[in-house]
Design a protein around this motif. Structure first.
Motif, PDB file in Angstrom:
ATOM      1  N   TYR A  61       0.850  -1.058   0.113  1.00 51.23           N
ATOM      2  CA  TYR A  61      -0.116   0.030   0.060  1.00 51.23           C
ATOM      3  C   TYR A  61       1.013   1.335   0.057  1.00 51.23           C
ATOM      4  O   TYR A  61       1.834   1.244   0.973  1.00 51.23           O
ATOM      5  N   GLU A  62       0.839   2.128  -1.089  1.00 54.06           N
ATOM      6  CA  GLU A  62       1.429   3.286  -1.083  1.00 54.06           C
ATOM      7  C   GLU A  62       0.773   4.296  -0.307  1.00 54.06           C
ATOM      8  O   GLU A  62      -0.525   4.901  -0.788  1.00 54.06           O
ATOM      9  N   VAL A  63       1.308   5.239   0.731  1.00 56.22           N
ATOM     10  CA  VAL A  63       0.500   5.957   1.830  1.00 56.22           C
ATOM     11  C   VAL A  63       0.586   7.229   1.033  1.00 56.22           C
ATOM     12  O   VAL A  63       1.549   7.886   0.126  1.00 56.22           O
ATOM     13  N   ALA A  64      -0.694   7.882   1.103  1.00 57.27           N
ATOM     14  CA  ALA A  64      -1.089   9.197   0.630  1.00 57.27           C
ATOM     15  C   ALA A  64      -0.932  10.096   1.675  1.00 57.27           C
ATOM     16  O   ALA A  64      -1.033   9.655   2.826  1.00 57.27           O
ATOM     17  N   GLU A  65      -0.743  11.386   1.409  1.00 63.65           N
ATOM     18  CA  GLU A  65      -0.956  12.502   2.333  1.00 63.65           C
ATOM     19  C   GLU A  65      -2.315  12.361   3.052  1.00 63.65           C
ATOM     20  O   GLU A  65      -3.413  12.301   2.456  1.00 63.65           O
ATOM     21  N   GLY A  66      -1.933  12.577   4.402  1.00 59.84           N
ATOM     22  CA  GLY A  66      -3.011  12.722   5.159  1.00 59.84           C
ATOM     23  C   GLY A  66      -3.816  11.209   5.399  1.00 59.84           C
ATOM     24  O   GLY A  66      -4.754  10.822   6.262  1.00 59.84           O
ATOM     25  N   ASP A  67      -2.940  10.206   5.340  1.00 60.22           N
ATOM     26  CA  ASP A  67      -3.308   8.668   5.528  1.00 60.22           C
ATOM     27  C   ASP A  67      -3.048   8.311   7.144  1.00 60.22           C
ATOM     28  O   ASP A  67      -2.325   9.095   7.672  1.00 60.22           O
ATOM     29  N   ASP A  68      -3.965   7.926   7.867  1.00 60.49           N
ATOM     30  CA  ASP A  68      -3.722   7.507   8.924  1.00 60.49           C
ATOM     31  C   ASP A  68      -3.712   5.835   9.235  1.00 60.49           C
ATOM     32  O   ASP A  68      -4.396   4.936   8.442  1.00 60.49           O
TER      33      ASP A  68
END
Length: 95
Positions: free
Chosen positions: A43-50
């Protein structure tokens, strides 16, 4: 006199991680996934991910998500995710 014999090691699986299913993008988990042809791999983390939202998106308990990602330092309460990083979604993909 010296004797040689083959040695076979068998290690038990210490932590079983259930198969993941992508529940779809949502608030706090809007990144993209990678696959290796046999299922979801990362999973590639996006801005604002928790971290909790990402784990929930894939039906993983926080303990399982942290086990798959030792780079998170074992912080099961609320590990920090860095945008652009790739997190593993199953144990064989551990980094």
């Amino acid at each position: 006199m010296t004797a040689y014999a083959p040695l076979t090691w068998t290690l038990p699986v210490f932590h079983e991680v259930p198969p993941v299913v992508d529940g779809g993008p949502r608030e706090g988990a809007s990144g993209t996934t990678t696959s290796d042809g046999t299922g979801l791999l990362g999973y590639e983390v996006a801005e604002g991910d928790d971290s909790r939202a990402v784990a929930e998106r894939f039906g993983l308990a926080m303990e399982d998500f942290v086990y798959c990602n030792p780079n998170l330092g074992g912080a099961t309460d609320h590990p920090h995710l860095r945008p652009g990083s790739t997190q593993a979604l199953r144990a064989p993909a551990r980094s």
